[in-house]
Scaffold this motif. Sequence first.
Motif, PDB file in Angstrom:
ATOM      1  N   PHE A 393     -12.206 -27.549   7.174  1.00  0.00           N
ATOM      2  CA  PHE A 393     -10.953 -27.784   7.900  1.00  0.00           C
ATOM      3  C   PHE A 393      -9.916 -26.701   7.584  1.00  0.00           C
ATOM      4  O   PHE A 393      -9.007 -26.465   8.386  1.00  0.00           O
ATOM      5  CB  PHE A 393     -10.377 -29.150   7.536  1.00  0.00           C
ATOM      6  CG  PHE A 393     -11.092 -30.326   8.159  1.00  0.00           C
ATOM      7  CD1 PHE A 393     -12.139 -30.148   9.038  1.00  0.00           C
ATOM      8  CD2 PHE A 393     -10.708 -31.624   7.852  1.00  0.00           C
ATOM      9  CE1 PHE A 393     -12.798 -31.232   9.604  1.00  0.00           C
ATOM     10  CE2 PHE A 393     -11.347 -32.709   8.414  1.00  0.00           C
ATOM     11  CZ  PHE A 393     -12.397 -32.516   9.296  1.00  0.00           C
ATOM     12  N   LEU A 394     -10.031 -26.072   6.427  1.00  0.00           N
ATOM     13  CA  LEU A 394      -9.115 -24.977   6.108  1.00  0.00           C
ATOM     14  C   LEU A 394      -9.205 -23.896   7.166  1.00  0.00           C
ATOM     15  O   LEU A 394      -8.190 -23.334   7.599  1.00  0.00           O
ATOM     16  CB  LEU A 394      -9.459 -24.417   4.729  1.00  0.00           C
ATOM     17  CG  LEU A 394      -8.578 -23.315   4.147  1.00  0.00           C
ATOM     18  CD1 LEU A 394      -8.626 -23.363   2.631  1.00  0.00           C
ATOM     19  CD2 LEU A 394      -8.995 -21.933   4.617  1.00  0.00           C
ATOM     20  N   SER A 395     -10.426 -23.614   7.600  1.00  0.00           N
ATOM     21  CA  SER A 395     -10.617 -22.628   8.671  1.00  0.00           C
ATOM     22  C   SER A 395     -10.060 -23.148   9.985  1.00  0.00           C
ATOM     23  O   SER A 395      -9.358 -22.434  10.704  1.00  0.00           O
ATOM     24  CB  SER A 395     -12.109 -22.314   8.813  1.00  0.00           C
ATOM     25  OG  SER A 395     -12.364 -21.490   9.926  1.00  0.00           O
ATOM     26  N   SER A 396     -10.350 -24.389  10.314  1.00  0.00           N
ATOM     27  CA  SER A 396      -9.928 -24.954  11.602  1.00  0.00           C
ATOM     28  C   SER A 396      -8.422 -25.127  11.722  1.00  0.00           C
ATOM     29  O   SER A 396      -7.830 -24.826  12.752  1.00  0.00           O
ATOM     30  CB  SER A 396     -10.580 -26.328  11.804  1.00  0.00           C
ATOM     31  OG  SER A 396     -11.964 -26.210  11.938  1.00  0.00           O
ATOM     32  N   PHE A 397      -7.800 -25.658  10.665  1.00  0.00           N
ATOM     33  CA  PHE A 397      -6.403 -26.088  10.748  1.00  0.00           C
ATOM     34  C   PHE A 397      -5.415 -25.143  10.082  1.00  0.00           C
ATOM     35  O   PHE A 397      -4.211 -25.219  10.334  1.00  0.00           O
ATOM     36  CB  PHE A 397      -6.220 -27.458  10.069  1.00  0.00           C
ATOM     37  CG  PHE A 397      -7.136 -28.547  10.515  1.00  0.00           C
ATOM     38  CD1 PHE A 397      -7.804 -28.474  11.729  1.00  0.00           C
ATOM     39  CD2 PHE A 397      -7.342 -29.653   9.715  1.00  0.00           C
ATOM     40  CE1 PHE A 397      -8.655 -29.493  12.134  1.00  0.00           C
ATOM     41  CE2 PHE A 397      -8.184 -30.681  10.111  1.00  0.00           C
ATOM     42  CZ  PHE A 397      -8.851 -30.595  11.327  1.00  0.00           C
ATOM     43  N   GLY A 398      -5.911 -24.291   9.200  1.00  0.00           N
ATOM     44  CA  GLY A 398      -5.014 -23.558   8.316  1.00  0.00           C
ATOM     45  C   GLY A 398      -3.939 -22.752   9.002  1.00  0.00           C
ATOM     46  O   GLY A 398      -2.804 -22.651   8.504  1.00  0.00           O
ATOM     47  N   ASP A 399      -4.246 -22.164  10.154  1.00  0.00           N
ATOM     48  CA  ASP A 399      -3.265 -21.338  10.861  1.00  0.00           C
ATOM     49  C   ASP A 399      -2.081 -22.136  11.375  1.00  0.00           C
ATOM     50  O   ASP A 399      -1.018 -21.572  11.641  1.00  0.00           O
ATOM     51  CB  ASP A 399      -3.933 -20.638  12.059  1.00  0.00           C
ATOM     52  CG  ASP A 399      -4.931 -19.583  11.631  1.00  0.00           C
ATOM     53  OD1 ASP A 399      -4.538 -18.678  10.882  1.00  0.00           O
ATOM     54  OD2 ASP A 399      -6.104 -19.680  12.040  1.00  0.00           O
ATOM     55  N   TRP A 446     -17.852 -20.995   1.373  1.00  0.00           N
ATOM     56  CA  TRP A 446     -17.120 -19.766   1.693  1.00  0.00           C
ATOM     57  C   TRP A 446     -15.639 -20.058   1.904  1.00  0.00           C
ATOM     58  O   TRP A 446     -14.772 -19.315   1.420  1.00  0.00           O
ATOM     59  CB  TRP A 446     -17.725 -19.143   2.944  1.00  0.00           C
ATOM     60  CG  TRP A 446     -16.991 -17.962   3.496  1.00  0.00           C
ATOM     61  CD1 TRP A 446     -17.084 -16.672   3.072  1.00  0.00           C
ATOM     62  CD2 TRP A 446     -16.071 -17.961   4.597  1.00  0.00           C
ATOM     63  NE1 TRP A 446     -16.266 -15.850   3.835  1.00  0.00           N
ATOM     64  CE2 TRP A 446     -15.636 -16.616   4.768  1.00  0.00           C
ATOM     65  CE3 TRP A 446     -15.574 -18.946   5.443  1.00  0.00           C
ATOM     66  CZ2 TRP A 446     -14.728 -16.260   5.771  1.00  0.00           C
ATOM     67  CZ3 TRP A 446     -14.677 -18.595   6.435  1.00  0.00           C
ATOM     68  CH2 TRP A 446     -14.259 -17.266   6.579  1.00  0.00           C
ATOM     69  N   CYS A 447     -15.320 -21.158   2.592  1.00  0.00           N
ATOM     70  CA  CYS A 447     -13.922 -21.541   2.780  1.00  0.00           C
ATOM     71  C   CYS A 447     -13.248 -21.812   1.438  1.00  0.00           C
ATOM     72  O   CYS A 447     -12.089 -21.435   1.230  1.00  0.00           O
ATOM     73  CB  CYS A 447     -13.828 -22.775   3.672  1.00  0.00           C
ATOM     74  SG  CYS A 447     -14.281 -22.521   5.397  1.00  0.00           S
ATOM     75  N   ALA A 448     -13.958 -22.465   0.536  1.00  0.00           N
ATOM     76  CA  ALA A 448     -13.388 -22.793  -0.770  1.00  0.00           C
ATOM     77  C   ALA A 448     -13.133 -21.545  -1.605  1.00  0.00           C
ATOM     78  O   ALA A 448     -12.176 -21.498  -2.392  1.00  0.00           O
ATOM     79  CB  ALA A 448     -14.327 -23.743  -1.512  1.00  0.00           C
ATOM     80  N   THR A 453      -8.589 -18.484   7.219  1.00  0.00           N
ATOM     81  CA  THR A 453      -8.395 -19.349   8.366  1.00  0.00           C
ATOM     82  C   THR A 453      -9.117 -18.806   9.598  1.00  0.00           C
ATOM     83  O   THR A 453      -9.687 -17.710   9.583  1.00  0.00           O
ATOM     84  CB  THR A 453      -6.902 -19.472   8.702  1.00  0.00           C
ATOM     85  OG1 THR A 453      -6.435 -18.171   9.151  1.00  0.00           O
ATOM     86  CG2 THR A 453      -6.104 -19.915   7.490  1.00  0.00           C
ATOM     87  N   PHE A 454      -9.047 -19.561  10.677  1.00  0.00           N
ATOM     88  CA  PHE A 454      -9.653 -19.179  11.953  1.00  0.00           C
ATOM     89  C   PHE A 454      -9.189 -17.795  12.397  1.00  0.00           C
ATOM     90  O   PHE A 454      -9.967 -17.001  12.927  1.00  0.00           O
ATOM     91  CB  PHE A 454      -9.274 -20.238  13.002  1.00  0.00           C
ATOM     92  CG  PHE A 454      -9.763 -19.950  14.396  1.00  0.00           C
ATOM     93  CD1 PHE A 454     -11.088 -20.165  14.742  1.00  0.00           C
ATOM     94  CD2 PHE A 454      -8.890 -19.476  15.363  1.00  0.00           C
ATOM     95  CE1 PHE A 454     -11.530 -19.907  16.035  1.00  0.00           C
ATOM     96  CE2 PHE A 454      -9.329 -19.219  16.660  1.00  0.00           C
ATOM     97  CZ  PHE A 454     -10.649 -19.437  16.992  1.00  0.00           C
ATOM     98  N   ARG A 455      -7.938 -17.481  12.167  1.00  0.00           N
ATOM     99  CA  ARG A 455      -7.376 -16.193  12.574  1.00  0.00           C
ATOM    100  C   ARG A 455      -7.407 -15.150  11.463  1.00  0.00           C
ATOM    101  O   ARG A 455      -6.763 -14.099  11.554  1.00  0.00           O
ATOM    102  CB  ARG A 455      -5.946 -16.394  13.083  1.00  0.00           C
ATOM    103  CG  ARG A 455      -5.914 -17.159  14.408  1.00  0.00           C
ATOM    104  CD  ARG A 455      -4.513 -17.429  14.894  1.00  0.00           C
ATOM    105  NE  ARG A 455      -4.541 -18.065  16.216  1.00  0.00           N
ATOM    106  CZ  ARG A 455      -3.505 -18.679  16.775  1.00  0.00           C
ATOM    107  NH1 ARG A 455      -2.342 -18.740  16.128  1.00  0.00           N
ATOM    108  NH2 ARG A 455      -3.615 -19.231  17.967  1.00  0.00           N
ATOM    109  N   GLY A 456      -8.138 -15.429  10.402  1.00  0.00           N
ATOM    110  CA  GLY A 456      -8.343 -14.431   9.370  1.00  0.00           C
ATOM    111  C   GLY A 456      -7.249 -14.320   8.339  1.00  0.00           C
ATOM    112  O   GLY A 456      -7.203 -13.349   7.574  1.00  0.00           O
ATOM    113  N   ARG A 457      -6.373 -15.316   8.251  1.00  0.00           N
ATOM    114  CA  ARG A 457      -5.320 -15.307   7.247  1.00  0.00           C
ATOM    115  C   ARG A 457      -5.813 -15.985   5.961  1.00  0.00           C
ATOM    116  O   ARG A 457      -6.668 -16.860   6.004  1.00  0.00           O
ATOM    117  CB  ARG A 457      -4.086 -16.045   7.767  1.00  0.00           C
ATOM    118  CG  ARG A 457      -3.509 -15.444   9.045  1.00  0.00           C
ATOM    119  CD  ARG A 457      -2.509 -16.386   9.675  1.00  0.00           C
ATOM    120  NE  ARG A 457      -1.957 -15.861  10.925  1.00  0.00           N
ATOM    121  CZ  ARG A 457      -1.297 -16.581  11.821  1.00  0.00           C
ATOM    122  NH1 ARG A 457      -1.088 -17.871  11.608  1.00  0.00           N
ATOM    123  NH2 ARG A 457      -0.849 -16.026  12.929  1.00  0.00           N
ATOM    124  N   THR A 458      -5.235 -15.584   4.849  1.00  0.00           N
ATOM    125  CA  THR A 458      -5.563 -16.220   3.571  1.00  0.00           C
ATOM    126  C   THR A 458      -4.582 -17.360   3.325  1.00  0.00           C
ATOM    127  O   THR A 458      -3.372 -17.159   3.309  1.00  0.00           O
ATOM    128  CB  THR A 458      -5.488 -15.203   2.428  1.00  0.00           C
ATOM    129  OG1 THR A 458      -6.383 -14.124   2.707  1.00  0.00           O
ATOM    130  CG2 THR A 458      -5.895 -15.853   1.119  1.00  0.00           C
TER     131      THR A 458
END
Length: 535
Positions: A393-399, A446-448, A453-458
Amino acid sequence: MNDHRPTLLANGVIRTLDDVGTVTTAIALANGRIVAIGEGAEAAVPADAMRVDLAGRTVLPGLIDAHTHLEGTALHLAHYADCHVPPHSDIDGILGALAEHARATPPGEWVIGQGSFMLAEKLAEERFPTLAEMDAAVPDHPAAIRAGAHVTIANSLALQRWGIDETYTPPTGGHVVRDSDGQPTGQLIELWWSLNPSRFTAEQTEAAVLAMGRRLSGFGVTSIGDQFPSVTALRVYQRLHREDRLPLRISFTVHCPTLPAVQAFLRYGLESGFGDDWLKFGAVKFFVDGGITGAAGAFYEPYSHQPHNRGHLKLEQEELDAMVRALDAAGVQASVHVVGDRALDMLLDAFAHLPDPSRLRHRLEHAGHLCMTPERIARIRDLGLVPVMTLPFLSSFGDFLAEYLGERAQGAFALRRLLDAGLRAPGSSDSLGAQPESLNPFFGMWCAVQRLTFRGRTLAPEEAVTAAEALWTYTRDAAWADWEEGRKGSLAPGMLADLMVCQDDPTQIAPELLAEFRPEATILGGRVVAGSLPT
């Protein structure tokens, strides 16, 4: 190994993941169990055993997805229109996929599209399709797009089928988005579970489950925590089990959303753990609030982008207290969806009333993602509760968390702090079709580790963990959360012969390669179920 012969895997790097980090060179398997590890492995198998030279390959325990939806993911990806971002990037793309699916669907039947989490934000237009656009794309079928489990976009025929008009009153926790005249716009929040029009046969369910089982085996998954499968799915699982064709070990939850539902279920007298090594009852699942994707998680303060919305509670404190108390007294583990800070504090208060909350390792599904203050982390630890995290979800929602929550988004997905506090945080996909990449636990690892994020932000890099720690969340910690630490999650004599053979050690490769990592072979109950062993 499908002949069930005893097997010796030798000349490898056997990482047991035991308490002291034992690494050895050989492991012996027989009758679906590990019979010996290390120096005694050769002597533990008969002369006619299969012998495999690993040539330095790494062996690890099979992976455990602690929270997924096997049935729903399998059927949605097999039978719904692909409305994900990617491959699509705009509204024309997802509506084109929905229209194409409609052309192959008999008139009057439902047309469903499976979209991505945060669908509106990820589309080029940064919005959902309008009701007029949905109607134009699919004029002759009731149609809907699932943007995850918490947000649904419907056309007019779908609204009519569901009886949703200006007079419709949704169930508790649900919401119909309306225009200035009070008319439904087609956007529905937290209503999919009560409206779901899909009806799949046992044959369709079996085929999809077997296909999904093969897919998960390819990622090294040998066990799952399956969230509230339907009656059809449970019957399919039982038949596959009887026929020795169950593709994974399954611990399932039962959905009891209200106190009367909990009371009705408890009359059958089932306790958590009833079943066997392949199929067992794990927990009762219910929801305190909604999901973050529909801005329905219950917070004390309004959402930053919706100043009149504090989310939606699905239970009030008195009923929540009674449900937790009844389950604990009956020896049934509670598996509770909780997102917002208000909902989490309510749930912690409910568990605090129990005489010994740690006794059953009650689970907080998604706790740890948001609003993890030191005080809340300490309460979760002191109450002996289990925060089940979904790092994909970090990838999906993080942005989008800062837009939704402002400063409350700081320190999101606080795995580092949870582990440092001594908590065990099982890894999971929470897959229901919206994020197919999450089916691979190595993507979650990998997310951990990378926190991208989805847009490549840390996102909150201070919460990153090592690859070895991330691996534990999908092995040792996931087994512990399901009371299975004596049978799976590590490698030791007497434990189930569920393991992976890997060309490389995933804890030693470059972190950016973790997302696409695959084992060379997956062994379940002593049999190779994916890939192949070296010859």
